[in-house]
Design a protein around this motif. Structure first.
Motif: not given
Length: 343
Positions: A96-108
């Protein structure tokens, strides 16, 4: 909202006209860019010649250029864009956050770490893609494990992911210093995000993953995911098994993002930008998974075509184009979130 019912099968389909128009528009844009990309290059072809070659009516030379040389790259671009957009939409909806993405969460960064480990060990291109997938999956498991405390809370997941991304960025820098010069140069190109030389072997794993996980997310979990955006308590009260659903969708998003990184490198900002663009185009609540996938496919295909044509005689990695556009969009998103008082 319009509902179409099929009484004999017991099915019903609900859709919004604006969302339907947006999906059709993104599909047409992706198809147009694909035809233009297939006809561009040292051996230019008209759109009519491209279409004849695709349907088996072209000359042997046209058939070879379109179907063997250029089509795998275009298909890979479309699939990578769709996979990243679906992964980003799932992440953003779950946290529930527009900044949630693989780039931001460390998966990339985890996928990059796996690939760089293979480079330092002297592995080839196929092993590099496998290392990227393994790194992304292991990072996803580690982030979820560290963020787990009586369930997965969105804010906690984002914070753990940001910290993990910072750690892995340092590890990746160290791994680059340990690689041989030629291997390091190859790794840097891959880390930028590139579709050069991509073949059917790069596209097939993504095609299979999207064929399995896409319908599962859209049709199997779409309504439950929409309810989950209302809050865990509300969703649980309406019969949603919150934690199993969240874990299943997080696992699906991690697999999609890792496979996309394995196919084209860690292409930045598509997973962040495409779902937000889909929301603004459709103006509809919920994750908008189908339109997000179509938007991501059109976005990456357009970026790759632009990367090949922006500078005469010189091709840019597609990650450069998505990074510039996505970085500008991220600044705009942060400014709008600040004005709204959410950050």
């Amino acid at each position: 909202m319009t509902t179409i019912r099929i009484p004999r099968l017991g099915w019903s389909l609900r859709f919004r006209y604006r969302a339907l128009a947006a999906g059709i528009g993104c599909t047409l844009l992706a198809a147009l860019v694909g035809v233009l990309a297939l006809g561009s290059g040292d051996y230019p072809l008209s759109p009519g010649e491209v279409l004849r070659a695709l349907t088996g009516g072209g000359t042997p030379a046209q058939d070879f250029i379109v179907n063997e040389l250029r089509l795998p790259r275009v298909v890979t671009a479309l699939l990578v864009g769709a996979a990243l957009a679906l992964a980003g939409a799932l992440f953003q909806s779950l946290v529930r956050n527009p900044l949630g993405s693989p780039d931001v969460l460390g998966f990339t960064q985890g996928a990059a770490c796996g690939a760089l480990t293979v480079v330092v060990a002297g592995g080839g291109s196929l092993a590099l893609a496998g290392g990227a997938v393994a790194g992304g999956v292991l990072t996803g498991a580690a982030v979820c494990g560290l963020a787990w405390r009586d369930g997965l809370h969105g804010g906690r997941l984002v914070l753990v992911g940001i910290g993990t991304a910072a750690i892995l960025t340092g590890v990746n820098g160290y791994l680059l210093t340990q690689a041989k010069l030629m291997d390091a140069a190859r790794a840097v190109l891959w880390l930028t995000g590139s579709l050069d030389g991509r073949g059917w072997s790069d596209a097939m794993p993504l095609l299979i993953a999207l064929a399995v996980l896409g319908p599962l997310a859209v049709f199997g979990c779409g309504r439950a995911l929409h309810l989950l955006e209302l809050g865990d308590d509300t969703a649980a009260g309406l019969g949603v098994r919150v934690e199993p659903l969240r874990l299943a969708l997080l696992a699906s998003a991690v697999v999609l993002a890792s496979l996309a990184a394995g196919a084209a490198g860690p292409v930045s900002f598509v997973a962040l930008t495409a779902p937000q663009l889909a929301k603004r185009i459709t103006r509809a609540p919920g994750p908008n998974l189908v339109v997000a996938m179509l938007t991501g496919a059109a976005l990456l295909a357009t970026a790759d075509w632009a990367a090949q044509r922006l500078f005469t005689g010189h091709q840019l990695p597609v990650g450069v184009v998505t990074g510039v556009l996505g970085g500008g969009y991220l600044v705009r998103l942060l400014a709008s979130e600040r004005r709204a008082g959410r950050i």
